[in-house]
Design an enzyme around this catalytic site. Structure first.
Site, PDB file in Angstrom:
ATOM      1  N   ILE A  16       6.139  -4.026  -8.224  1.00  0.00           N
ATOM      2  CA  ILE A  16       6.669  -2.942  -7.400  1.00  0.00           C
ATOM      3  C   ILE A  16       5.876  -1.654  -7.590  1.00  0.00           C
ATOM      4  O   ILE A  16       5.928  -0.772  -6.771  1.00  0.00           O
ATOM      5  CB  ILE A  16       8.157  -2.689  -7.728  1.00  0.00           C
ATOM      6  CG1 ILE A  16       8.354  -2.322  -9.220  1.00  0.00           C
ATOM      7  CG2 ILE A  16       8.994  -3.929  -7.391  1.00  0.00           C
ATOM      8  CD1 ILE A  16       9.758  -1.871  -9.586  1.00  0.00           C
ATOM      9  N   LYS A  17       5.179  -1.520  -8.692  1.00  0.00           N
ATOM     10  CA  LYS A  17       4.334  -0.350  -8.991  1.00  0.00           C
ATOM     11  C   LYS A  17       5.025   0.974  -8.682  1.00  0.00           C
ATOM     12  O   LYS A  17       4.402   1.897  -8.173  1.00  0.00           O
ATOM     13  CB  LYS A  17       3.004  -0.458  -8.250  1.00  0.00           C
ATOM     14  CG  LYS A  17       2.157  -1.649  -8.705  1.00  0.00           C
ATOM     15  CD  LYS A  17       0.728  -1.575  -8.181  1.00  0.00           C
ATOM     16  CE  LYS A  17      -0.123  -2.754  -8.608  1.00  0.00           C
ATOM     17  NZ  LYS A  17       0.252  -4.042  -7.980  1.00  0.00           N
ATOM     18  N   ARG A  18       6.302   1.072  -9.005  1.00  0.00           N
ATOM     19  CA  ARG A  18       7.007   2.322  -8.778  1.00  0.00           C
ATOM     20  C   ARG A  18       6.616   3.340  -9.845  1.00  0.00           C
ATOM     21  O   ARG A  18       6.263   2.971 -10.977  1.00  0.00           O
ATOM     22  CB  ARG A  18       8.522   2.100  -8.809  1.00  0.00           C
ATOM     23  CG  ARG A  18       9.071   1.055  -7.835  1.00  0.00           C
ATOM     24  CD  ARG A  18       8.764   1.361  -6.388  1.00  0.00           C
ATOM     25  NE  ARG A  18       9.555   0.567  -5.461  1.00  0.00           N
ATOM     26  CZ  ARG A  18       9.075  -0.360  -4.639  1.00  0.00           C
ATOM     27  NH1 ARG A  18       7.788  -0.635  -4.584  1.00  0.00           N
ATOM     28  NH2 ARG A  18       9.888  -1.012  -3.816  1.00  0.00           N
TER      29      ARG A  18
ATOM     30  N   ASP B 143      -1.159   1.016  -4.045  1.00  0.00           N
ATOM     31  CA  ASP B 143      -1.609  -0.315  -4.461  1.00  0.00           C
ATOM     32  C   ASP B 143      -3.006  -0.564  -3.916  1.00  0.00           C
ATOM     33  O   ASP B 143      -3.587   0.291  -3.258  1.00  0.00           O
ATOM     34  CB  ASP B 143      -0.603  -1.381  -3.977  1.00  0.00           C
ATOM     35  CG  ASP B 143      -0.471  -2.518  -4.975  1.00  0.00           C
ATOM     36  OD1 ASP B 143      -1.512  -3.137  -5.307  1.00  0.00           O
ATOM     37  OD2 ASP B 143       0.645  -2.777  -5.448  1.00  0.00           O
TER      38      ASP B 143
END
Lengths: 284, 284
Positions: free
Chosen positions: A96-98, B100
């Protein structure tokens, strides 16, 4: 700590992380044409991939962007795939790379480590510093959860920021030092910390360096296959010990594309996973 | 360019951005107790806030973390709130802070600038460099969309990375230089670029500096009110020209908390927005 379990799976099965970046374009025609909802089709595809590769992989990673791009239906499939992995007791990574301020990141932690979108481990972007990481600490000790924080990514423009030099070393090494420090209280029996790092395989020499610099860090390693990384690049490190899982998405889940439009896509995925395992640890 | 429209709204209404970080705890008891679904309650709350403050605000920003934390029901409310804003022709910001690699970020762009979760502008985290920004370019020219990229955030640990010195200046200024360069082809008639930046109001002197360094950059400014920022901090810049919108979330949407448990929460929100407007541009 969850990281002990992940390392164990990597040792017992293989260091493969199967990336379920399920693009609609990967669905074979026979599946696309079924009279099912979009979420049913995607979930079916994921389920089949899981069933046919689970004995070869340490974990499965869902890139949530592909699901968000399909709206609510996509997120139903995301949720169901995570539930299926949980049911089978297979480790899941929510990619999710939050990364946000403390109060907001706490909401993300709640969103992705509990409830409908619960994963075992999630990826985090710490451009905002420790505030983006600390909301996950209680989940590490109380709920056996973990995180992988972006360190040095595998994409072409990774250098724009990450490779700037500050005080004689690259920015990403400053990030590495911080992660090492933040992760120290969350080391498991294996010696690895539940605060792991994402380091692209596109820089093989560097992976050796990172592995030496941060011996307590477990890595999520993207960039294998389609992005150029090879098993031999990892051998110098993995021959000493397995300190990470290597992600492959397209290489496995789209192995059938151009070869079949039928439900036998699973055999291509399995074959690709077998080859990847051989490439990664065939020297063992 | 969308940014011309946002600047126009900021000039005509006020530079307020109302943050719909709708935590369940903000819902008054009377609303909580209604026999509605969770998404209906949240959507109703947002709708009421929008209806009672839209003439005072340039735009509305939805922090998606609060909606994700409520699972699919939360995302239904997220979707419906964005649709309502679109229907009323009010500018929306999806505060998603996604970042991303190229292929994945393209999925996020699709997810949040089209379809069910469509917003006019989204926030972006560019730790991964231009790959996290370039997938949005076509949407700027073809669909009148924009982005705000994290520059210098308002949280306590922002300095961990963002304030590292590289080549005699802070990392975030390197980010600023990149954003300025990337945004140049996307300048609108107002002179501002559809590649904007997030810069916290917790550093007032710095906002003056950023405004001088990057005259073509429009800012999304968090940190007002609860986080310590005040209107007078912005005056030196805003007296010359309005080059940003100032977000307030809790200060407006939770203004009623502890004061009423009824449906009159909207009058507290409106009162708070009026005071904020006075504080921001009362000197005009």
């Amino acid at each position: 700590m969850i990281i002990d379990r992940l390392q164990k799976e990597a040792l017992e099965k293989s260091p493969i992380c199967v990336g379920l970046d399920t693009s609609l374009s990967y669905l074979p025609r026979e599946l696309k044409e079924k009279d099912w909802s979009l979420s049913e089709k995607i979930f079916y595809f994921n389920k089949q991939i899981i069933d046919h590769t689970e004995d070869l992989a340490a974990c499965f990673k869902l890139q949530i962007a592909y699901y968000e791009a399909l709206g609510l239906e996509g997120l139903v499939a995301y949720k169901e795939t995570l539930a299926y992995l949980r049911e089978k007791n297979i480790l899941s990574i929510g990619d999710i790379k939050r990364g946000d301020i403390l109060a907001t990141q706490s909401e993300y932690a709640k969103a992705h480590l509990t409830g409908e979108f619960e994963a075992d481990i999630v990826t985090v972007n710490a451009y905002m510093g420790e505030d983006a990481v600390s909301p996950f600490y209680p989940y590490m000790t109380e709920k056996e959860k973990g995180i992988f924080v972006l360190l040095h990514t595998s994409n072409e423009s990774a250098g724009d920021l990450q490779e700037l030099i500050s005080g004689e070393k690259e920015l990403y090494l400053h990030m590495g030092d911080l992660l090492e420090k933040w992760g120290r209280p969350y080391q498991g029996a294996s010696g690895f910390s539940a605060v792991g790092a994402v380091a692209g395989l596109t820089y093989p020499k560097e992976f050796e360096k990172l592995s030496e610099l941060y011996p307590n860090m477990f890595f999520l390693i993207p960039g294998y296959g389609a992005q150029g990384g090879r098993g031999e690049d990892l051998r110098p490190v993995f021959q000493k010990r397995i300190n990470g899982v290597v992600n492959s998405s397209r290489g496995i889940i789209a192995a059938h594309v151009g070869k079949t439009e039928g439900m036998d896509f699973t055999s291509f995925a399995r074959e690709a996973a077998l080859l990847m395992k051989e490439d990664l640890i065939g020297w063992q």
